[in-house]
Write a protein that holds these residues in place. Structure first.
Motif, mmCIF file in Angstrom:
data_model
loop_
_atom_site.group_PDB
_atom_site.id
_atom_site.type_symbol
_atom_site.label_atom_id
_atom_site.label_comp_id
_atom_site.label_asym_id
_atom_site.label_seq_id
_atom_site.Cartn_x
_atom_site.Cartn_y
_atom_site.Cartn_z
ATOM 1 N N ARG A 111 0.836 -1.194 0.000
ATOM 2 C CA ARG A 111 0.000 0.000 0.000
ATOM 3 C C ARG A 111 0.874 1.248 0.000
ATOM 4 N NH1 ARG A 111 -5.221 -0.273 0.599
ATOM 5 N NH2 ARG A 111 -5.410 1.787 1.528
ATOM 6 N N ILE A 112 0.505 2.212 -0.803
ATOM 7 C CA ILE A 112 1.248 3.470 -0.893
ATOM 8 C C ILE A 112 0.789 4.377 0.243
ATOM 9 C CG2 ILE A 112 1.729 5.485 -2.320
ATOM 10 C CD1 ILE A 112 1.081 3.759 -4.769
ATOM 11 N N PRO A 113 1.717 4.931 1.030
ATOM 12 C CA PRO A 113 1.313 5.833 2.120
ATOM 13 C C PRO A 113 0.515 7.020 1.598
ATOM 14 C CG PRO A 113 3.629 5.224 2.318
ATOM 15 C CD PRO A 113 3.163 4.716 0.986
ATOM 16 N N ILE A 114 -0.481 7.419 2.362
ATOM 17 C CA ILE A 114 -1.336 8.527 1.942
ATOM 18 C C ILE A 114 -0.509 9.787 1.683
ATOM 19 C CG2 ILE A 114 -3.251 10.020 2.618
ATOM 20 C CD1 ILE A 114 -4.320 7.720 4.297
ATOM 21 N N ARG A 115 0.419 10.062 2.583
ATOM 22 C CA ARG A 115 1.215 11.289 2.462
ATOM 23 C C ARG A 115 2.067 11.296 1.203
ATOM 24 N NH1 ARG A 115 4.409 13.121 7.734
ATOM 25 N NH2 ARG A 115 2.228 13.092 8.425
ATOM 26 N N ALA A 116 2.515 10.121 0.763
ATOM 27 C CA ALA A 116 3.355 10.041 -0.437
ATOM 28 C C ALA A 116 2.595 10.440 -1.688
ATOM 29 C CB ALA A 116 3.909 8.625 -0.594
ATOM 30 N N VAL A 117 1.290 10.362 -1.655
ATOM 31 C CA VAL A 117 0.462 10.759 -2.789
ATOM 32 C C VAL A 117 -0.083 12.171 -2.600
ATOM 33 C CG1 VAL A 117 -1.630 10.234 -4.107
ATOM 34 C CG2 VAL A 117 -0.190 8.371 -3.263
ATOM 35 N N VAL A 118 -0.574 12.465 -1.410
ATOM 36 C CA VAL A 118 -1.251 13.733 -1.162
ATOM 37 C C VAL A 118 -0.285 14.911 -1.211
ATOM 38 C CG1 VAL A 118 -2.497 15.074 0.573
ATOM 39 C CG2 VAL A 118 -3.147 12.704 0.125
ATOM 40 N N THR A 119 0.919 14.733 -0.670
ATOM 41 C CA THR A 119 1.864 15.864 -0.624
ATOM 42 C C THR A 119 2.242 16.375 -2.009
ATOM 43 O OG1 THR A 119 2.749 15.131 1.510
ATOM 44 C CG2 THR A 119 4.120 16.626 0.196
ATOM 45 N N PRO A 120 2.731 15.520 -2.934
ATOM 46 C CA PRO A 120 3.052 16.047 -4.274
ATOM 47 C C PRO A 120 1.825 16.529 -5.028
ATOM 48 C CG PRO A 120 3.295 13.663 -4.217
ATOM 49 C CD PRO A 120 3.103 14.099 -2.812
ATOM 50 N N ALA A 121 0.675 15.867 -4.818
ATOM 51 C CA ALA A 121 -0.540 16.299 -5.517
ATOM 52 C C ALA A 121 -0.977 17.677 -5.034
ATOM 53 C CB ALA A 121 -1.660 15.282 -5.301
ATOM 54 N N ALA A 122 -0.916 17.904 -3.723
ATOM 55 C CA ALA A 122 -1.307 19.204 -3.173
ATOM 56 C C ALA A 122 -0.338 20.300 -3.614
ATOM 57 C CB ALA A 122 -1.374 19.132 -1.651
ATOM 58 N N LEU A 123 0.960 20.001 -3.599
ATOM 59 C CA LEU A 123 1.952 20.982 -4.058
ATOM 60 C C LEU A 123 1.749 21.291 -5.538
ATOM 61 C CD1 LEU A 123 5.214 19.740 -2.286
ATOM 62 C CD2 LEU A 123 3.915 21.821 -1.789
#
Length: 200
Positions: A111-123
């Protein structure tokens, strides 16, 4: 249909858009989020096609412009990279945005950590909103004057100008749509994790 086939069949109600194969997620992907994810590449596509038309001399202006050797590949590459980045939004509604695909050696199935996806997407969403807001405001108010031999950064009137604006205007939606999709992804993944903890 045999008894075995009936036991292994997945009910239609359990089929979820973006669900990893063989597993029913705790939180399904909303249909509206899937539509938003597919809309993002479509918002980016017109500007890429316009740049290709510019390289081919079909944009309706600057047909006598002398291209440097690196400029045409750069413009085409910019279009390809932009569309590729836009397509990454699909990861916010598809299984490969939650679980590492099978073809990745050593990590597949994790499973991919939530932060690993949300952080670059939000930036990315923030930078896109700032970039395109500035670009369009600059066209209106002229914060930075164009710097080339003709004194023009692009067509300012006529069909060529309308084509330019029609091609680039959808880019204003890229950042906001990505931001909305990122929030939806974050909430869905957090709800799924909370449901998994409760069920233990």
């Amino acid at each position: 249909m045999t008894t075995h086939a009936r036991d292994t069949a997945v009910p239609a109600a359990e089929m979820t858009v973006g669900a990893p194969t063989g597993r029913k997620p705790a939180e399904p992907v909303p249909r509206w989020a899937v539509r938003v994810a597919h809309a993002i590449p479509l918002c980016v596509l017109p500007s890429g096609l316009w740049r290709v038309a510019l390289v081919l001399g079909l944009a309706g202006y600057d047909t006598d412009y002398e291209w440097a050797a690196w400029e045409r590949p750069y413009v085409i590459g910019l279009s390809v990279v932009s569309e590729g980045l836009a397509l990454l939004a699909l990861g916010l509604v598809r299984p490969w945005g939650e679980v590492v695909p099978r073809w990745v050696p050593g990590l597949h199935g994790r499973r991919i950590p939530i932060r690993a996806v949300v952080t670059p997407a939000a930036l990315g969403a923030t930078l896109l909103m700032l970039l395109w807001a500035y670009a369009f405001l600059n066209q209106i108010f002229g914060f930075v004057e164009p710097n080339n031999e003709s004194g023009e950064g692009g067509p300012t009137s006529g069909p060529a100008a309308w084509a330019l604006w029609a091609a680039y205007a959808p880019l204003l939606a890229w950042g906001p749509l990505l931001a909305i999709l990122t929030v939806a992804y974050y909430r869905r993944r957090r709800a799924a994790d909370a449901s998994a903890l409760i069920s233990r």
